[in-house]
Scaffold this active site. Structure first.
Site, mmCIF file in Angstrom:
data_model
loop_
_atom_site.group_PDB
_atom_site.id
_atom_site.type_symbol
_atom_site.label_atom_id
_atom_site.label_comp_id
_atom_site.label_asym_id
_atom_site.label_seq_id
_atom_site.Cartn_x
_atom_site.Cartn_y
_atom_site.Cartn_z
ATOM 1 N N GLU A 31 0.865 -1.188 0.000
ATOM 2 C CA GLU A 31 0.000 0.000 0.000
ATOM 3 C C GLU A 31 0.903 1.240 0.000
ATOM 4 O O GLU A 31 1.885 1.305 0.744
ATOM 5 C CB GLU A 31 -0.882 0.006 1.249
ATOM 6 C CG GLU A 31 -1.845 1.174 1.278
ATOM 7 C CD GLU A 31 -2.580 1.298 2.617
ATOM 8 O OE1 GLU A 31 -3.319 2.264 2.798
ATOM 9 O OE2 GLU A 31 -2.401 0.405 3.480
ATOM 10 N N ASP B 210 -0.925 -2.440 8.200
ATOM 11 C CA ASP B 210 -1.910 -1.960 9.172
ATOM 12 C C ASP B 210 -3.223 -2.744 9.018
ATOM 13 O O ASP B 210 -3.244 -3.813 8.408
ATOM 14 C CB ASP B 210 -2.098 -0.448 9.044
ATOM 15 C CG ASP B 210 -2.765 -0.084 7.734
ATOM 16 O OD1 ASP B 210 -2.904 -0.980 6.879
ATOM 17 O OD2 ASP B 210 -3.135 1.101 7.575
ATOM 18 N N ASP C 97 32.360 -11.255 -1.232
ATOM 19 C CA ASP C 97 33.626 -10.798 -0.637
ATOM 20 C C ASP C 97 33.641 -9.274 -0.560
ATOM 21 O O ASP C 97 33.102 -8.588 -1.425
ATOM 22 C CB ASP C 97 34.797 -11.288 -1.498
ATOM 23 C CG ASP C 97 36.106 -10.726 -0.997
ATOM 24 O OD1 ASP C 97 36.406 -10.947 0.200
ATOM 25 O OD2 ASP C 97 36.801 -10.015 -1.759
ATOM 26 N N GLU D 240 63.231 15.262 5.481
ATOM 27 C CA GLU D 240 61.957 15.965 5.341
ATOM 28 C C GLU D 240 61.567 16.729 6.607
ATOM 29 O O GLU D 240 61.669 16.217 7.725
ATOM 30 C CB GLU D 240 60.831 14.981 4.968
ATOM 31 C CG GLU D 240 59.594 15.723 4.474
ATOM 32 C CD GLU D 240 58.430 14.787 4.196
ATOM 33 O OE1 GLU D 240 57.392 15.292 3.747
ATOM 34 O OE2 GLU D 240 58.545 13.561 4.433
ATOM 35 N N HIS E 116 59.601 38.353 101.450
ATOM 36 C CA HIS E 116 59.157 38.019 102.804
ATOM 37 C C HIS E 116 57.872 37.194 102.793
ATOM 38 O O HIS E 116 57.537 36.553 103.766
ATOM 39 C CB HIS E 116 58.985 39.298 103.652
ATOM 40 C CG HIS E 116 57.695 40.031 103.409
ATOM 41 N ND1 HIS E 116 57.575 41.044 102.484
ATOM 42 C CD2 HIS E 116 56.466 39.884 103.970
ATOM 43 C CE1 HIS E 116 56.328 41.490 102.482
ATOM 44 N NE2 HIS E 116 55.634 40.807 103.386
ATOM 45 N N ASP F 152 63.430 43.069 98.934
ATOM 46 C CA ASP F 152 62.275 42.202 99.221
ATOM 47 C C ASP F 152 61.614 41.788 97.901
ATOM 48 O O ASP F 152 60.565 42.295 97.511
ATOM 49 C CB ASP F 152 61.288 42.986 100.109
ATOM 50 C CG ASP F 152 60.182 42.094 100.645
ATOM 51 O OD1 ASP F 152 60.313 40.849 100.516
ATOM 52 O OD2 ASP F 152 59.200 42.654 101.171
ATOM 53 N N SER G 66 50.664 41.921 100.575
ATOM 54 C CA SER G 66 52.106 41.791 100.380
ATOM 55 C C SER G 66 52.442 40.907 99.195
ATOM 56 O O SER G 66 51.836 39.865 98.996
ATOM 57 C CB SER G 66 52.761 41.184 101.629
ATOM 58 O OG SER G 66 52.882 42.183 102.604
HETATM 59 CA CA LIG Z 1 59.023 11.466 4.356
HETATM 60 CA CA LIG Z 2 -2.560 -1.448 4.644
HETATM 61 CA CA LIG Z 3 38.454 -9.504 0.329
#
Ligand SMILES: [Ca+2]
Ligand SMILES: [Ca+2]
Ligand SMILES: [Ca+2]
Ligand SMILES: *[C@@H]1O[C@H](CO)[C@@H](O)[C@H](O)[C@H]1NC(C)=O
Ligand SMILES: *[C@@H]1O[C@H](CO)[C@@H](O)[C@H](O)[C@H]1NC(C)=O
Ligand SMILES: *[C@@H]1O[C@H](CO)[C@@H](O)[C@H](O)[C@H]1NC(C)=O
Ligand SMILES: *[C@@H]1O[C@H](CO)[C@@H](O)[C@H](O)[C@H]1NC(C)=O
Ligand SMILES: *[C@@H]1O[C@H](CO)[C@@H](O)[C@H](O)[C@H]1NC(C)=O
Length: 679
Positions: free
Chosen positions: A60, A114, A132, A226, A472, A521, A622
């Site tokens: 649908e 649905d 692969d 380099e 004293h 004293d 004293s």
């Molecule tokens: Ca290099």
């Molecule tokens: Ca439907």
């Molecule tokens: Ca491979």
């Protein structure tokens, strides 16, 4: 027909592709029912991917495929949401290509419908394949630095002629590590010199000769390693010698030649990355005898030279603040050995003062004592833990070159916390009397001490471990049994500080004959332990020794002596009393009374007298203090000027008392205390 189309389908995608099975909606091709659902999932083996190829799709059609839908997830993430009707060509061209798993990943297909369909829909049908994964083509991270070879389920790397595959199976490197031990001369160049050097090179050249020789390197003019625009090395040359690593070197300027390594054993390393084309380096090496260099740190050598020959003896002087051989030496002689080293060779190390010794529960403490630095020129700071003490001198000390802490203001010794004296915290505002005196408030006369037994008397606190009194009062006492009370005004108070005496020192000039002679004293009492100073227990200051006395100067005398209560003389008072009285004239003081045995009392220069009509000190006072300036004045600090010594019996109402003149005893007090403290 189906077979043919299948074959046609498969061919364009991969040369290697295996059909694993079919996947279709429930009820296909008759049509799916309401509330149909389906949860389908398959995974690819390692190094492979999984694809779904739809050949038919009829669901649908709704906006965003809200009602019925096929959803495809690759390893959990949504790659397609499908609905409606699609032509075979469109399926081939746009729908199928994204229905692909990652290498080793999984595809999940969810289908649901649905509750209704406006018309019948046949559903979907497709097949799934595994193929692969071509790492060489499709994986930018395959890590082969030179050649990549794909095979079913994996890939491998290989290298050009002259390179070999490193242990990691991905990087191609060159064979350039050489052990040239034993050679006294020769040439070392980067791989392929003078051509461009190989990528991913990791070369290590080892040179080793007899111990008394050193290796000397001469680089050729051409040098090309380099370097990036910021002069940082991308490829690099380093030389590991005994004193340390030289380099990295790169760019177009060769290292200085000849380069003396001061080592008989070195390693030259050269490393390049996977990019660029640079020529590299070339050098020849030879040997020469070792020399010694001024390498002892934090010192100078005399004579001063860039290097020294074998057998030469020099003087090493450590820099200020540095010492050699565990702090024993600041200077020593040393001789250049054939091995190019110094013998003996003591490093000059920075002086360490260590933390200063201060008692555990001392008033004196270090600020932040835990993280103090204690080396030469470091500073520490002291403070007094109690506000009743002040630090004498400067609080900051520096570790000096001899390893001692010295005050920044040049004072000798460690700092001291000394008692703040003569400054009561409680204001004395009203005047009063002893004989006709006034009660003191707690803390108003905080230096006043009370002796109760065996004879009642006063004493005065002069620091946290000493009191002064009249000879004293305590002559003949057992010093170990003498107790003093402080921090009180009520003689019967139970909250007073009890102070135990350790030693009584009577002035040696005291005649011990109080009948006729009160000269000298004065006595000192040493406490068993320091008292805790506080608002109610504080020392008085001692005056200068040549202060002098002025007639009529108003002072304050205090004690628990006799009072008049209800017109009746009592021998002692329960509460501490004080009175302000003036110093009397010398002639008045010389006018002494006679004793009961008809002898005239002796007046000496060690005494003064004070009093005025109605005001006096009495027996029981004293030993107590006469202080100046008088208490009610705002001036401070207060000084101990006199000690209550003698007078006529109070009932005789002579209103004149004789006092020990404390200023005459300052030296004696200081000498006596010092002698005790240095014991
Ligand atoms: Ca290099
Ligand atoms: Ca439907
Ligand atoms: Ca491979
Ligand atoms: C589909 O099945 C898997 C495993 O059986 C489950 O984890 C997943 O939640 C299911 N998905 C739905 C939408 O039902
Ligand atoms: C798939 O997803 C899981 C979990 O997100 C992850 O661990 C796994 O490495 C993924 N596999 C691939 C091949 O991407
Ligand atoms: C480095 O300098 C060269 C030449 O001056 C310039 O072509 C290059 O773009 C610079 N590279 C970077 C990364 O700045
Ligand atoms: C200690 O001495 C230094 C330098 O003379 C001075 O800056 C500092 O204020 C002094 N500190 C005290 C507490 O006297
Ligand atoms: C370090 O301080 C101590 C003690 O004050 C002194 O004897 C010594 O001479 C000082 N050392 C130096 C190098 O100033």
């Amino acid at each position: 027909m189906l077979r043919l189309s299948l074959l046609l389908l498969l061919l364009p995608y991969s040369t290697y592709s295996v059909l694993l099975g079919w996947v279709e909606s429930p009820g296909y091709p008759m049509g799916y029912s309401p509330y149909a659902s389906m949860n389908w999932s398959r995974c690819a083996p390692r190094g492979h991917t999984l694809s779904i190829r739809l050949i038919h799709l009829d669901l649908e059609e709704t906006q965003n495929c809200e009602n019925d839908a096929v959803k495809v997830f690759s390893n959990g993430s949504l790659v397609a949401v499908l609905c409606g009707k699609k032509e075979y060509k469109e399926l081939q061209k746009t729908v199928n290509p994204p229905l692909l798993s990652s290498p080793g990943g999984c595809l999940t297909l969810l289908f649901h419908s649905d509750y209704s369909n406006t018309k019948r829909h046949t559903g979907f049908r497709g097949f799934y394949t595994v193929q692969d994964f071509d790492e060489c083509q499709d994986d930018p991270n395959n890590e082969c630095t030179q050649f990549c070879h794909n095979f079913i389920g994996g890939y491998h790397c290989s290298c050009r002629h002259g390179y070999y595959l490193a242990k990691n199976k991905h990087t191609c490197t060159v064979s350039c590590t050489e052990d040239l031990s034993g050679l006294k001369k020769g040439v070392i160049s980067s791989p392929s010199w003078p051509g461009t050097y190989a990528e991913n090179a990791n070369c290590q050249y080892t040179l080793s000769v007899e111990e008394h020789l050193q290796l000397e390197l001469h680089f050729s003019e051409t040098f090309d390693v380099e370097q990036n625009n910021d002069s940082q090395c991308i490829d690099e040359l380093t030389i590991e010698t005994h004193p340390g690593t030289l380099g990295p070197f790169c760019g177009n300027k060769p290292p200085p030649s000849p380069l003396l390594t001061h080592s008989h054993h070195i390693q030259i390393r050269f490393m390049s990355d996977g990019f660029g084309s640079n020529k590299g380096f070339s050098l020849h090496f030879k040997t020469r005898g070792k020399v010694c260099r001024p390498v002892i740190s934090n010192s100078i050598m005399t004579p001063q030279k860039p290097d020294y020959h074998r057998g030469q003896t020099v003087k090493v002087t450590c820099n200020v603040g540095y010492v050699a051989n565990s702090g024993l030496l600041t200077q020593y002689e040393t001789t250049c050995q054939s091995s190019g080293t110094w013998g003996p060779s003591y490093p000059c190390e920075i002086v360490d003062c260590g933390l200063p010794l201060i008692g555990d529960n001392s008033i004196l403490q270090l600020v932040d004592s835990a993280d103090q630095k204690t080396k030469y020129n470091d500073q520490i700071q002291f403070y007094c833990t109690s506000k009743y003490y002040k630090l004498e001198g400067n609080d900051t000390y520096t570790c000096n070159a001899s390893g001692e802490w010295v005050s920044v203001d040049g004072k000798e010794g460690m700092p001291k916390c000394t008692e703040v004296c003569g400054m009561p915290e409680v204001d004395s505002s009203s005047s009063g009397r002893i004989l006709g005196g006034k009660n003191a408030a707690l803390g108003e006369i905080p230096w006043q001490l009370l002796i109760k037994e065996p004879k009642r008397g006063g004493a005065t606190l002069i620091n946290d471990q000493w009191a002064v009194t009249a000879a004293h009062v305590i002559t003949g006492f057992e010093e170990s049994t003498l107790k003093l009370f402080g921090g009180l005004v009520d003689g019967m108070s139970s909250s007073a500080s009890v102070i135990y005496s350790e030693k009584i020192i009577i002035h040696p000039g005291y005649a011990n004959n109080e009948e006729i002679n009160f000269n000298n004293d004065i006595a000192l009492i040493k406490f068993k332990s320091r008292v805790n100073l506080g608002p109610n227990l504080l020392p008085i200051c001692l005056p200068e020794s040549n202060r002098g006395l002025v007639e009529n100067e108003q002072g304050t005398v205090s004690g628990w002596g006799a009072t008049i209560e209800n017109k009746r003389l009592k021998q002692s008072s329960r509460f501490l009393q004080y009175v302000h009285i003036p110093v009397m004239s010398l002639s008045s003081c010389r006018d002494t009374p006679t004793t009961s045995s008809n002898k005239k009392m002796i007046f000496t220069d060690n005494m003064f007298c004070a009093g005025e009509t109605g005001k006096d000190s009495c027996p029981g006072d004293s030993g107590g203090p006469f202080v100046l300036p008088m208490l009610s004045s705002d001036e401070g600090p207060h000084y101990l000027i006199g000690i209550v010594s003698w007078g006529l019996p109070c009932k005789d109402r002579s209103y004149k008392g004789w006092y020990t003149k404390v200023e005459n005893y300052i030296d004696w007090i200081q000498r006596t205390i010092e002698a005790e403290e240095t014991q």
